[in-house]
Design an enzyme around this catalytic site. Structure first.
Site, PDB file in Angstrom:
ATOM      1  N   LYS A 175     -14.393 -65.733  10.188  1.00  0.00           N
ATOM      2  CA  LYS A 175     -13.747 -67.049  10.281  1.00  0.00           C
ATOM      3  C   LYS A 175     -13.113 -67.330   8.921  1.00  0.00           C
ATOM      4  O   LYS A 175     -13.823 -67.514   7.928  1.00  0.00           O
ATOM      5  CB  LYS A 175     -14.782 -68.130  10.618  1.00  0.00           C
ATOM      6  CG  LYS A 175     -14.260 -69.562  10.419  1.00  0.00           C
ATOM      7  CD  LYS A 175     -15.284 -70.599  10.796  1.00  0.00           C
ATOM      8  CE  LYS A 175     -14.933 -71.968  10.212  1.00  0.00           C
ATOM      9  NZ  LYS A 175     -15.834 -73.036  10.648  1.00  0.00           N
ATOM     10  N   GLY A 215     -17.687 -81.963   9.764  1.00  0.00           N
ATOM     11  CA  GLY A 215     -18.892 -82.785   9.635  1.00  0.00           C
ATOM     12  C   GLY A 215     -18.666 -84.270   9.854  1.00  0.00           C
ATOM     13  O   GLY A 215     -19.588 -85.067   9.713  1.00  0.00           O
ATOM     14  N   ALA A 251     -14.774 -77.831  14.219  1.00  0.00           N
ATOM     15  CA  ALA A 251     -14.959 -78.918  13.252  1.00  0.00           C
ATOM     16  C   ALA A 251     -14.639 -80.294  13.835  1.00  0.00           C
ATOM     17  O   ALA A 251     -13.667 -80.463  14.572  1.00  0.00           O
ATOM     18  CB  ALA A 251     -14.125 -78.712  11.994  1.00  0.00           C
ATOM     19  N   GLY A 252     -15.470 -81.249  13.484  1.00  0.00           N
ATOM     20  CA  GLY A 252     -15.223 -82.643  13.833  1.00  0.00           C
ATOM     21  C   GLY A 252     -15.812 -83.106  15.150  1.00  0.00           C
ATOM     22  O   GLY A 252     -15.791 -84.293  15.461  1.00  0.00           O
ATOM     23  N   ASN A 305     -21.367 -77.392  14.468  1.00  0.00           N
ATOM     24  CA  ASN A 305     -22.583 -77.204  13.685  1.00  0.00           C
ATOM     25  C   ASN A 305     -23.313 -78.533  13.511  1.00  0.00           C
ATOM     26  O   ASN A 305     -24.356 -78.788  14.098  1.00  0.00           O
ATOM     27  CB  ASN A 305     -22.211 -76.583  12.325  1.00  0.00           C
ATOM     28  CG  ASN A 305     -23.409 -76.176  11.477  1.00  0.00           C
ATOM     29  OD1 ASN A 305     -23.340 -75.207  10.750  1.00  0.00           O
ATOM     30  ND2 ASN A 305     -24.537 -76.866  11.549  1.00  0.00           N
ATOM     31  N   THR A 306     -22.691 -79.438  12.727  1.00  0.00           N
ATOM     32  CA  THR A 306     -23.372 -80.682  12.374  1.00  0.00           C
ATOM     33  C   THR A 306     -23.730 -81.514  13.602  1.00  0.00           C
ATOM     34  O   THR A 306     -24.772 -82.189  13.608  1.00  0.00           O
ATOM     35  CB  THR A 306     -22.489 -81.517  11.417  1.00  0.00           C
ATOM     36  OG1 THR A 306     -22.064 -80.675  10.347  1.00  0.00           O
ATOM     37  CG2 THR A 306     -23.252 -82.697  10.842  1.00  0.00           C
TER      38      THR A 306
END
Lengths: 254, 67
Positions: free
Chosen positions: A96, A157, A183-184, A205-206
């Site tokens: 990535k 995040g 992301a996001g 992830n987050t």
């Protein structure tokens, strides 16, 4: 089936491995998510202090395709070096590309991202660039050989979800390689929306690791991605201004 | 012998002759350790034979959690 380069995956959920409260929670969250692709970072070992357990020791690596990121890189050269370090492990040939151009927003540097992608494709990597939701940049990344395009839904995040659905929809429409929204993502609704729009996958992830119950959220995300994909394939109805009755208007007994 | 390991100058005993010896010196048990020796990224198979010399720059990296 999600096809990236010459690799095939049943799961369309890609899961990050950062910031879990503990290794056991992480292991269980990864397990229930049914993910087949795990992202991680490459960092110096802390050789001068007593060894701490490493998350990879807790996971059965044979079960997963590993997707190292180049986080920390600010130039294409740094990203290429990080990718080569990861590949030298002998455990992965996907990467990535993540070249951050702004410390406050963590938005990617488009020029360095493009340069790194081009170089890594030439080096034989399977390359998945994390990019801003720029339509033209997405096309150029594909032109230099990216095996998937990974536009951010919103800053890393932030949990803001998809803040520019118009751009994302055009990126998906024009792409000939998988578009994976990266992301996001904040909630299962965000993940489902990305999939309903036609994304081939979601990387987050987050949203899981930072949830009150990461294990339960991992399952929720799994189901959201499946649900969104099914909805996309089924084809939703159009939106109308006024009602259309679901029940027959004839034969009403009064 | 002096080595620059992960940005820190350290002294290792004369018995440390190869990259594998350096790994053992730090009691590294993590099976995934990637080594860069004087700017050259090494294949794992090369660790036992690759010799180190005074002043060499060595980076020992691993995989950590990330998104």
């Amino acid at each position: 089936m999600l096809i990236i380069g010459d690799k095939k995956f049943n799961s369309r959920l890609l899961l990050g491995t950062g910031k879990y409260p503990d290794f056991e929670t992480q292991k269980e969250a990864v397990n229930v998510s049914d993910t087949e692709i795990l992202t991680f970072s490459v960092r110096r070992m802390n050789v001068f202090e007593p060894s701490q357990p490493n998350f990879l020791e807790k996971l059965d690596l044979q079960k997963y395709s590993l997707l190292p990121n180049t986080a920390g890189a600010k130039t294409a050269e740094e990203a290429v070096r990080t990718a080569k370090l990861a590949k030298a492990s002998g455990l992965c040939d996907m990467v990535k590309v993540e070249v951050i151009g702004c410390d406050k927003t963590l938005l990617p540097d488009p020029i360095e991202t493009l340069r790194a992608t081009e170089e890594l494709v030439k080096e034989g990597f399977t390359v998945l660039p994390y990019t801003s939701d720029d339509v033209v940049l997405a096309r150029k990344l594909e032109e230099v050989g990216a095996h998937a395009i990974m536009p951010g839904a919103s800053p890393i995040g932030s949990g803001q979800g998809i803040i520019n659905p118009l751009n994302l929809s055009v990126i998906i429409e024009q792409a000939n390689v998988p578009v994976i929204v990266d992301a996001g993502i904040g909630s299962p609704a965000d993940a489902a929306m990305a999939m309903e729009m036609g994304a081939e996958g979601v990387l987050l992830n987050t949203a899981v690791s930072g949830a009150k119950d990461p294990i339960k959220m991992a399952e929720a995300m799994k189901l959201a991605v499946i649900s969104g994909r099914l909805g996309y394939e089924a084809g939703r109805i159009g939106k109308k201004r006024y009602a259309t009755a679901s029940s027959p208007m004839e034969g009403i007994s009064v | 012998m002096n080595l620059l390991v992960n940005g820190k100058r350290i002294q290792v005993p004369a018995t440390v002759k190869t990259i594998t010896d350096v790994k053992n010196h730090f009691n590294i048990t993590n099976p995934v350790v990637i080594v860069e020796h004087n700017g050259e990224i090494l294949d794992k198979a090369k660790h036992p034979e690759k010799e180190v010399a005074d002043g060499d720059k060595i980076e020992l990296v691993q995989f950590v959690g990330g998104g």
